[in-house]
Scaffold this active site. Structure first.
Site, PDB file in Angstrom:
ATOM      1  N   LEU A  48       0.859  -1.197  -0.013  1.00 39.08           N
ATOM      2  CA  LEU A  48      -0.046  -0.003  -0.015  1.00 39.08           C
ATOM      3  C   LEU A  48       0.670   1.163   0.091  1.00 39.08           C
ATOM      4  O   LEU A  48       1.895   1.322   0.713  1.00 39.08           O
ATOM      5  CB  LEU A  48      -0.987   0.072   1.176  1.00 39.08           C
ATOM      6  CG  LEU A  48      -1.868  -1.282   1.248  1.00 39.08           C
ATOM      7  CD1 LEU A  48      -2.701  -1.252   2.717  1.00 39.08           C
ATOM      8  CD2 LEU A  48      -2.989  -1.226   0.120  1.00 39.08           C
ATOM      9  N   HIS A  52      -3.420   4.295  -2.453  1.00 38.65           N
ATOM     10  CA  HIS A  52      -4.443   3.275  -1.986  1.00 38.65           C
ATOM     11  C   HIS A  52      -5.136   4.054  -0.618  1.00 38.65           C
ATOM     12  O   HIS A  52      -6.181   4.038  -0.413  1.00 38.65           O
ATOM     13  CB  HIS A  52      -3.697   2.052  -1.345  1.00 38.65           C
ATOM     14  CG  HIS A  52      -2.986   1.284  -2.437  1.00 38.65           C
ATOM     15  ND1 HIS A  52      -1.541   1.044  -2.640  1.00 38.65           N
ATOM     16  CD2 HIS A  52      -3.658   0.614  -3.310  1.00 38.65           C
ATOM     17  CE1 HIS A  52      -1.490   0.141  -3.501  1.00 38.65           C
ATOM     18  NE2 HIS A  52      -2.439   0.091  -4.062  1.00 38.65           N
ATOM     19  N   GLN A  76      -5.368 -11.840 -13.599  1.00 38.37           N
ATOM     20  CA  GLN A  76      -5.083 -10.622 -14.596  1.00 38.37           C
ATOM     21  C   GLN A  76      -3.631 -10.181 -14.886  1.00 38.37           C
ATOM     22  O   GLN A  76      -3.296  -9.483 -15.309  1.00 38.37           O
ATOM     23  CB  GLN A  76      -5.544  -9.551 -13.638  1.00 38.37           C
ATOM     24  CG  GLN A  76      -4.851  -8.869 -12.423  1.00 38.37           C
ATOM     25  CD  GLN A  76      -5.459  -7.969 -11.582  1.00 38.37           C
ATOM     26  OE1 GLN A  76      -6.669  -8.235 -10.968  1.00 38.37           O
ATOM     27  NE2 GLN A  76      -5.037  -6.575 -11.675  1.00 38.37           N
ATOM     28  N   LYS A 164      -6.393   6.462 -11.582  1.00 37.08           N
ATOM     29  CA  LYS A 164      -5.069   6.267 -12.154  1.00 37.08           C
ATOM     30  C   LYS A 164      -5.270   5.058 -13.081  1.00 37.08           C
ATOM     31  O   LYS A 164      -4.647   5.147 -14.255  1.00 37.08           O
ATOM     32  CB  LYS A 164      -4.141   5.785 -11.169  1.00 37.08           C
ATOM     33  CG  LYS A 164      -2.605   5.672 -11.762  1.00 37.08           C
ATOM     34  CD  LYS A 164      -1.758   4.637 -10.886  1.00 37.08           C
ATOM     35  CE  LYS A 164      -0.912   4.160 -11.760  1.00 37.08           C
ATOM     36  NZ  LYS A 164      -0.618   2.590 -11.791  1.00 37.08           N
ATOM     37  N   ARG A 202       4.103  -0.745  -8.489  1.00 41.27           N
ATOM     38  CA  ARG A 202       5.465  -0.989  -9.596  1.00 41.27           C
ATOM     39  C   ARG A 202       6.393   0.078  -9.734  1.00 41.27           C
ATOM     40  O   ARG A 202       7.519  -0.318 -10.483  1.00 41.27           O
ATOM     41  CB  ARG A 202       4.532  -1.412 -11.081  1.00 41.27           C
ATOM     42  CG  ARG A 202       4.047  -2.291 -11.139  1.00 41.27           C
ATOM     43  CD  ARG A 202       3.320  -2.724 -12.654  1.00 41.27           C
ATOM     44  NE  ARG A 202       2.715  -4.038 -12.739  1.00 41.27           N
ATOM     45  CZ  ARG A 202       1.562  -4.480 -12.596  1.00 41.27           C
ATOM     46  NH1 ARG A 202       0.661  -3.428 -12.503  1.00 41.27           N
ATOM     47  NH2 ARG A 202       1.481  -5.875 -12.687  1.00 41.27           N
TER      48      ARG A 202
HETATM   49  P1  AMP Z   1      -3.403  -1.795  -7.169  1.00 39.11           P
HETATM   50  O1  AMP Z   1      -3.366  -2.420  -5.879  1.00 39.11           O
HETATM   51  O2  AMP Z   1      -2.478  -1.315  -7.842  1.00 39.11           O
HETATM   52  O3  AMP Z   1      -4.422  -2.969  -7.765  1.00 39.11           O
HETATM   53  O4  AMP Z   1      -4.512  -0.576  -6.954  1.00 39.11           O
HETATM   54  C1  AMP Z   1      -5.642  -0.701  -6.091  1.00 39.11           C
HETATM   55  C2  AMP Z   1      -6.489   0.284  -6.288  1.00 39.11           C
HETATM   56  O5  AMP Z   1      -5.886   1.687  -5.973  1.00 39.11           O
HETATM   57  C3  AMP Z   1      -6.790   0.597  -7.826  1.00 39.11           C
HETATM   58  O6  AMP Z   1      -8.320   1.045  -7.866  1.00 39.11           O
HETATM   59  C4  AMP Z   1      -6.164   1.783  -8.253  1.00 39.11           C
HETATM   60  O7  AMP Z   1      -6.577   2.276  -9.275  1.00 39.11           O
HETATM   61  C5  AMP Z   1      -6.004   2.462  -7.143  1.00 39.11           C
HETATM   62  N1  AMP Z   1      -4.585   3.147  -7.216  1.00 39.11           N
HETATM   63  C6  AMP Z   1      -3.327   2.636  -7.492  1.00 39.11           C
HETATM   64  N2  AMP Z   1      -2.417   3.633  -7.474  1.00 39.11           N
HETATM   65  C7  AMP Z   1      -3.105   5.074  -7.377  1.00 39.11           C
HETATM   66  C8  AMP Z   1      -2.828   6.416  -7.477  1.00 39.11           C
HETATM   67  N3  AMP Z   1      -1.426   6.785  -7.452  1.00 39.11           N
HETATM   68  N4  AMP Z   1      -3.852   7.242  -6.885  1.00 39.11           N
HETATM   69  C9  AMP Z   1      -4.962   6.783  -6.808  1.00 39.11           C
HETATM   70  N5  AMP Z   1      -5.526   5.381  -6.809  1.00 39.11           N
HETATM   71  C10 AMP Z   1      -4.744   4.517  -7.117  1.00 39.11           C
END
Ligand code: AMP
Length: 295
Positions: A48, A52, A76, A164, A202
């Protein structure tokens, strides 16, 4: 949204329940729903960061109880993608969730989500084949499937997704509409680092030099926005500018630059209304995506 059955509690730590199994999670949610409370869900793959956190904070203001899921979803990831090396740090994530007063961490195992001979998948046609979908075949099928499964276990009234990953948000919204799911999807603005780079788990793959160059993506998007605000309407000119600006850093390989409708991701030749300018590019070991919405 209707009035909450009880006033939203003010910050502070709560007891974080960590549930691996579906029954405990669903029972918790059903109890909350039956007592008139609004269940929120923030689906994540963990590791996180402040992006997040922003989703969690928004959800915390609007829903109670709040469930966060952490699941690195193999469905995915394509062959040769980073599923096995995707960054994970569950201990740290749990501390973050406690600090943010989250009620439930739903932490399913891969085997529980996809038992042997698992065979049901959700396909959101067309929207899944453009932009990132063209470079990651099957990615949005995996996303739609896992999100529907999470909804079916957590039973949220509202679920929060980051802008994003704009294509993910559009795909999930479409699935919710098409399948008449009783969930409200909330989009949350992108959180960026000091130099504009969109935060992403990432980004941990980037070397210090690559990390500096990575800011070019947002710089290019901001230049595009300024051009549009100054009256430019030709999408191909703007896309060319973005491509060239990013490619000035030699490590970059741009996968796509798109200017498309926010509603249906259809590519536009001339800019009118609310448009998404989206970029995906590879830099070292990282595949970076970003976008801005203009108009
Ligand atoms: P992930 O853990 O990368 O699958 O992301 C989980 C959620 O957090 C998804 O809805 C992403 O779009 C959101 N998220 C990831 N990075 C960002 C960011 N920099 N700003 C806002 N939301 C984000």
């Amino acid at each position: 949204m209707g009035a909450l059955a009880r006033p939203f509690p003010k910050g502070g730590r709560r007891n974080l329940h960590v549930f691996e199994d579906f029954n405990s999670t669903r029972e918790y949610s059903v109890k909350a729903r039956n007592s008139g409370r609004w269940v929120g869900l923030v689906p994540t793959m963990g590791f996180l960061h402040d992006g997040h956190k922003s989703l969690i904070q928004k959800a915390r203001q609007e829903t109670d109880p709040l469930v966060v899921s952490i699941f690195v979803n193999p469905a995915q990831f394509g062959k040769g993608e980073d599923y096995h090396v995707y960054p994970r740090d569950i201990e740290r994530d749990i501390r973050v969730l406690k600090d943010l007063a989250v009620d439930v961490l739903f932490l399913p195992t891969v085997l529980a989500m996809y038992p042997d001979e698992y065979s049901t998948f959700v396909e959101v046609e067309r929207l899944s084949d453009v932009l990132c979908g063209a470079f990651r075949p099957g990615h949005f099928r995996g996303v739609a499937t896992v999100v529907l499964k999470l909804f079916n276990v957590v039973l949220p009234h509202k679920a929060y997704f980051g802008l994003k990953d704009v294509q993910q948000l559009v795909v999930v919204r479409k699935m919710v509409n098409d399948l008449n799911l009783p969930v409200e999807i909330v989009g949350v603005p992108t959180v960026r680092a000091f130099d504009g780079l969109a935060l992403s788990s990432r980004n941990a793959y980037l070397t210090p030099d690559e990390r500096k160059d990575a800011a070019r993506i947002y710089q290019a998007l901001s230049k595009a926005k300024a051009l549009i605000e100054a009256g430019e309407r030709d999408a191909s000119d703007i896309k060319e500018m973005i491509q060239e600006y990013i490619a000035q850093a030699p490590g970059f390989s741009v996968e796509y630059v798109s200017i498309c409708s926010f509603q249906n991701l259809q590519e536009l030749s001339s800019i009118t209304g609310e448009v998404v300018i989206a970029v995906a590019a590879r830099l070292g070991k990282a595949r970076l995506i970003d976008n801005i919405i203009v108009g």
